[in-house]
Design a protein around this motif. Structure first.
Motif, PDB file in Angstrom:
ATOM      1  N   PRO A   4       0.834  -1.209   0.000  1.00 47.79           N
ATOM      2  CA  PRO A   4       0.000   0.000   0.000  1.00 47.79           C
ATOM      3  C   PRO A   4       0.874   1.266   0.000  1.00 47.79           C
ATOM      4  O   PRO A   4       1.806   1.368   0.801  1.00 47.79           O
ATOM      5  N   ASP A   5       0.560   2.189  -0.896  1.00 49.82           N
ATOM      6  CA  ASP A   5       1.421   3.369  -1.064  1.00 49.82           C
ATOM      7  C   ASP A   5       1.055   4.487  -0.083  1.00 49.82           C
ATOM      8  O   ASP A   5       0.204   4.306   0.800  1.00 49.82           O
ATOM      9  N   GLY A   6       1.698   5.619  -0.245  1.00 46.31           N
ATOM     10  CA  GLY A   6       1.515   6.732   0.683  1.00 46.31           C
ATOM     11  C   GLY A   6       0.068   7.205   0.755  1.00 46.31           C
ATOM     12  O   GLY A   6      -0.461   7.444   1.842  1.00 46.31           O
ATOM     13  N   ALA A   7      -0.584   7.331  -0.407  1.00 44.93           N
ATOM     14  CA  ALA A   7      -1.965   7.819  -0.427  1.00 44.93           C
ATOM     15  C   ALA A   7      -2.888   6.838   0.296  1.00 44.93           C
ATOM     16  O   ALA A   7      -3.785   7.232   1.055  1.00 44.93           O
ATOM     17  N   ARG A   8      -2.642   5.541   0.066  1.00 48.86           N
ATOM     18  CA  ARG A   8      -3.486   4.519   0.703  1.00 48.86           C
ATOM     19  C   ARG A   8      -3.265   4.510   2.222  1.00 48.86           C
ATOM     20  O   ARG A   8      -4.209   4.388   2.997  1.00 48.86           O
ATOM     21  N   CYS A   9      -1.998   4.641   2.638  1.00 44.94           N
ATOM     22  CA  CYS A   9      -1.700   4.628   4.069  1.00 44.94           C
ATOM     23  C   CYS A   9      -2.263   5.879   4.749  1.00 44.94           C
ATOM     24  O   CYS A   9      -2.790   5.807   5.870  1.00 44.94           O
ATOM     25  N   TYR A  10      -2.165   7.015   4.072  1.00 45.16           N
ATOM     26  CA  TYR A  10      -2.723   8.257   4.622  1.00 45.16           C
ATOM     27  C   TYR A  10      -4.248   8.114   4.778  1.00 45.16           C
ATOM     28  O   TYR A  10      -4.820   8.484   5.811  1.00 45.16           O
ATOM     29  N   ALA A  11      -4.899   7.543   3.731  1.00 43.17           N
ATOM     30  CA  ALA A  11      -6.356   7.338   3.784  1.00 43.17           C
ATOM     31  C   ALA A  11      -6.714   6.354   4.897  1.00 43.17           C
ATOM     32  O   ALA A  11      -7.732   6.518   5.590  1.00 43.17           O
ATOM     33  N   LEU A  12      -5.878   5.354   5.094  1.00 38.32           N
ATOM     34  CA  LEU A  12      -6.103   4.410   6.206  1.00 38.32           C
ATOM     35  C   LEU A  12      -6.062   5.159   7.538  1.00 38.32           C
ATOM     36  O   LEU A  12      -6.896   4.925   8.416  1.00 38.32           O
ATOM     37  N   GLY A  13      -5.109   6.075   7.653  1.00 43.18           N
ATOM     38  CA  GLY A  13      -5.011   6.871   8.868  1.00 43.18           C
ATOM     39  C   GLY A  13      -6.273   7.695   9.107  1.00 43.18           C
ATOM     40  O   GLY A  13      -6.765   7.790  10.251  1.00 43.18           O
ATOM     41  N   GLN A  14      -6.821   8.250   8.030  1.00 45.75           N
ATOM     42  CA  GLN A  14      -8.066   9.019   8.173  1.00 45.75           C
ATOM     43  C   GLN A  14      -9.206   8.120   8.660  1.00 45.75           C
ATOM     44  O   GLN A  14     -10.034   8.529   9.474  1.00 45.75           O
ATOM     45  N   ALA A  15      -9.200   6.875   8.165  1.00 47.88           N
ATOM     46  CA  ALA A  15     -10.232   5.924   8.608  1.00 47.88           C
ATOM     47  C   ALA A  15      -9.999   5.524  10.065  1.00 47.88           C
ATOM     48  O   ALA A  15     -10.965   5.328  10.819  1.00 47.88           O
ATOM     49  N   VAL A  16      -8.732   5.411  10.463  1.00 48.77           N
ATOM     50  CA  VAL A  16      -8.412   5.113  11.873  1.00 48.77           C
ATOM     51  C   VAL A  16      -8.983   6.227  12.759  1.00 48.77           C
ATOM     52  O   VAL A  16      -9.606   5.960  13.804  1.00 48.77           O
TER      53      VAL A  16
END
Lengths: 286, 107
Positions: free
Chosen positions: A158-170
């Motif tokens: 998972p790239d930076g955008a996906r990890c950042y979006a995961l953080g928003q979901a967290v």
């Protein structure tokens, strides 16, 4: 709604433990200042639980069936796993888990479109959780820990955008799904530049590391995302530098905030650039 | 380096995982490496030769993941923080680069 009360990014290079005594004074000072500051700030924030996002390093699964994220649901965690003890050179540690928060996170992130995996039994931990734990003496507190082991090294990951979006979901999961009054800390464990097992094992990309620490500490995530790309990470060290993706998750969760770092060392025998950031959770995100 | 050559099907990846998770297999690898390698029937002849000859350049060119390659070097040369692991990373880098130029003199 639960609240994020602490957020930090730190490296977990095993040599900061095992070679600490052999390091030059200036390198030791950075290690001590960084982990000392993170440990003090974590205690001062009085969290009930800390979510630690960290590279799994191919420690728990085969390369042919490799999960991108595993949430540790166990009631207790311990390490380092047997084979890693002498390699890290650290003491054994044990931490209380939080099955309820793990379960809420698993359900909440799945609901929000992220494929997570749940591990009910004991996970094997290497330097990913061992180094932050012993260097901040997390195991001398009563803070519960939920480890989220991440694929930063088996392509495609998972790239930076996906990890950042995961953080928003967290963040949404913490705010909307976790109980009021629960105080949650977030730690991204990984980086900085390194190429474990590669031809550039002893090469550290100080230019990348300094830029990364600077941008991670500023409340302008568009600039951070523009500069800190996967190709730039791989250029700074294949298969290791991308561990900074754990910081992207934390930054996605807390929004644009200013952070403080505590110096930097690129001593080659650490085989990893060393620096950390604690973000200011006292003010509203920009 | 790049992921260009990376081949997740390489049997050497399973070898490293099994050694990591099984102390008895690790002991056998030290005593009788050939007997352990025999357990991996899908291992390519060139892959086995590279392991036997400690030719990490050849192994990586066949597709070995560098993180697991680094761990393989520690099963061979040592795993303790202040000694064997340093020897392992030094020998690994020398094999991969054909040079000792980037290896620090200390510690």
């Amino acid at each position: 709604m639960a609240e994020i009360v602490f957020a930090a990014g730190i490296p977990h290079a095993p040599a900061v433990v095992g070679l600490f005594d052999k390091a030059p004074d200036e390198a030791r000072a950075v290690v001590a200042a960084t982990f000392g500051a993170v440990g003090r700030a974590l205690r001062a924030a009085r969290p009930d639980v800390v979510l630690v996002f960290a590279n799994d390093h191919l420690t728990n699964s085969r390369i042919t069936a490799y999960p991108d994220f595993i949430i540790g649901h166990a009631a207790a965690h311990a390490g380092p796993h047997e084979w890693f003890k002498e390699w890290i050179g650290c003491r054994d540690w044990a931490l209380p888990g939080d099955p309820e928060v793990a379960r809420t996170l698993f359900k909440g992130l799945t609901k929000r479109g992220f494929r997570m995996n749940a591990e009910a039994g004991p996970l094997k931990f290497d330097d990913n959780l061992s180094v932050p734990t012993v260097m901040t003496e997390l195991d001398s507190t009563t803070i519960r820990v939920v480890p989220i082991l991440q694929n930063c090294t088996v392509p495609p990951f998972p790239d930076g955008a996906r990890c950042y979006a995961l953080g928003q979901a967290v963040a949404r999961c913490i705010a909307e799904d976790m109980p009021a009054g629960l105080r949650v800390a977030l730690i991204g464990s990984g980086g900085l530049s390194h190429e474990p097992g590669g031809a550039r094992y002893y090469k550290i990309d100080e230019e990348f590391d300094q830029l990364f620490l600077k941008l991670a500490s500023e409340p302008d995530h568009a600039a951070f995302m523009r500069e800190i790309t996967i190709p730039r990470m791989e250029q700074a060290g294949l298969g290791g530098t991308a561990e900074v993706l754990s910081w992207f998750i934390v930054m996605g969760a807390i929004g644009q905030r200013r952070g403080e770092s505590f110096g930097y060392t690129g001593w080659p025998s650490f085989r990893c650039g060393i620096g950390g950031v604690v973000w200011d959770m006292a003010k509203e995100a920009a | 380096m790049s992921w260009e050559a990376y081949d997740p099907s390489l049997a050497a990846h399973d070898l490293v995982q099994d050694l990591k998770w099984d102390p008895a297999l690790r002991a056998l690898f030290k005593q009788n490496e050939a007997a352990v390698l025999d357990r991996y029937p899908t291992m390519l002849p060139a892959e086995r030769r590279a392991i036997e000859q400690r030719d990490f350049r050849a192994l990586y060119d066949l597709g070995m993941h560098p993180y697991l390659g680094g761990q393989l070097s520690r099963f061979i040369w040592g795993n303790d923080a202040g000694g064997g692991a340093i020897e392992a990373s030094n020998r690994l880098v020398a094999s991969l680069t054909g040079s000792t130029a980037s290896i620090p003199e200390k510690p």
